[in-house]
Design an enzyme around this catalytic site. Sequence first.
Site, PDB file in Angstrom:
ATOM      1  N   GLU A  55       0.678  -1.082  -0.185  1.00 17.95           N
ATOM      2  CA  GLU A  55       0.218   0.233   0.089  1.00 17.95           C
ATOM      3  C   GLU A  55       1.079   0.932  -0.106  1.00 17.95           C
ATOM      4  O   GLU A  55       1.997   1.374   0.557  1.00 17.95           O
ATOM      5  CB  GLU A  55      -0.825  -0.522   1.223  1.00 17.95           C
ATOM      6  N   LYS A  57       0.366   5.063   1.351  1.00 26.19           N
ATOM      7  CA  LYS A  57      -0.417   5.862   1.831  1.00 26.19           C
ATOM      8  C   LYS A  57       0.450   7.043   2.820  1.00 26.19           C
ATOM      9  O   LYS A  57       1.961   6.585   3.059  1.00 26.19           O
ATOM     10  CB  LYS A  57      -1.396   5.432   2.751  1.00 26.19           C
ATOM     11  N   LYS A 117      -8.335   2.524  -2.902  1.00 20.78           N
ATOM     12  CA  LYS A 117      -9.006   2.734  -1.092  1.00 20.78           C
ATOM     13  C   LYS A 117      -9.196   3.269  -0.180  1.00 20.78           C
ATOM     14  O   LYS A 117      -8.517   4.725  -0.836  1.00 20.78           O
ATOM     15  CB  LYS A 117      -7.087   2.430  -0.096  1.00 20.78           C
ATOM     16  N   GLU A 166     -14.456  -5.090   2.956  1.00 22.82           N
ATOM     17  CA  GLU A 166     -13.521  -5.724   4.654  1.00 22.82           C
ATOM     18  C   GLU A 166     -14.637  -5.218   5.563  1.00 22.82           C
ATOM     19  O   GLU A 166     -15.755  -4.810   5.597  1.00 22.82           O
ATOM     20  CB  GLU A 166     -13.067  -3.922   4.829  1.00 22.82           C
ATOM     21  N   ASN A 187     -10.728  -6.200   8.779  1.00 21.36           N
ATOM     22  CA  ASN A 187      -9.549  -5.434   8.600  1.00 21.36           C
ATOM     23  C   ASN A 187      -9.568  -6.144  10.148  1.00 21.36           C
ATOM     24  O   ASN A 187     -10.365  -5.837  11.610  1.00 21.36           O
ATOM     25  CB  ASN A 187      -9.874  -3.971   8.843  1.00 21.36           C
ATOM     26  N   GLU A 217      -6.141  -7.786   7.220  1.00 23.81           N
ATOM     27  CA  GLU A 217      -5.391  -5.971   6.987  1.00 23.81           C
ATOM     28  C   GLU A 217      -4.803  -6.004   7.851  1.00 23.81           C
ATOM     29  O   GLU A 217      -6.006  -5.811   8.793  1.00 23.81           O
ATOM     30  CB  GLU A 217      -6.451  -5.121   6.429  1.00 23.81           C
ATOM     31  N   SER A 218      -3.969  -5.130   8.171  1.00 23.93           N
ATOM     32  CA  SER A 218      -3.324  -4.038   9.091  1.00 23.93           C
ATOM     33  C   SER A 218      -3.359  -4.584  10.327  1.00 23.93           C
ATOM     34  O   SER A 218      -3.882  -6.084  10.299  1.00 23.93           O
ATOM     35  CB  SER A 218      -4.630  -3.371   9.537  1.00 23.93           C
TER      36      SER A 218
END
Length: 265
Positions: A55, A57, A117, A166, A187, A217-218
């Site tokens: 990703e 960001k 995203k 998600e 997530n 995710e995360s």
Amino acid sequence: MDILEKIIAHKLTEVEDRRALFPEKLLEQSVYFEGKTVSLKKYLLREDKSGIIAEFKRKSPSKGMINSHAKVERTTIGYMQAGASALSVLTDAEFFGGKNEDLSEARKYNFCPVLRKDFIIDEYQIIEAKSIGADAILLIAAALAPEKLQSLASFAKSLGLEVLMEVHNKEELENNLIEQLDIVGVNNRNLKTFETTIETSKALASAIPDDFVKISESGISDPESIADLRGYGYKGFLIGETFMKTARPEETAKEFIKQLKRENR
């Protein structure tokens, strides 16, 4: 009001402002609009890839500024050369410091799936996603009523885009398992406390039908976590901050994926 509610409230205004500036008919004239998309689902299932969705960001509500200096071109090309399966690009400006041009730039330099995203609440944003070169969109169950999520997913599919849904808990998952989804992402971040734990992904793994590709995710900060999650059937791993918080995110990704390959031997 938690952070997700703040973001969605802002999006309602933002969408109307953007629609006035860039009407749907204008977006549909983009060179990307009639183009064929690259399947995120297929790339995540490829044995020769890492399964990592790398990703780009710049900042986040929980961490503030993460990396204000990284360049989209160098970072995204480096991610793919490192062995990432796909790219995720934040396009939200207010909370994440992104912009649509970031995704278009990533698209220009990479032949791979690119996930937009953002916090999608309106069909306009899906037309926008296709017009800037996205291959897949994110729909967040916590931000959408089930009927709305289904209608947005159907609309995305009609434009040839894949859909990643998600979820944060079992209730969101069970309320939104619809055939229009390609990928289900868990997530690991608690939206109220911002704490992350991959135990969330482990707990929900068995509740996700095998019809969908599963991603986590995360909060994935080491290759050992990926090896662990693969044991629960996860094929994709969205990683942003772990890479972006370093001076050269693409180099960090390269070293991470090297370690991951060693783990897999």
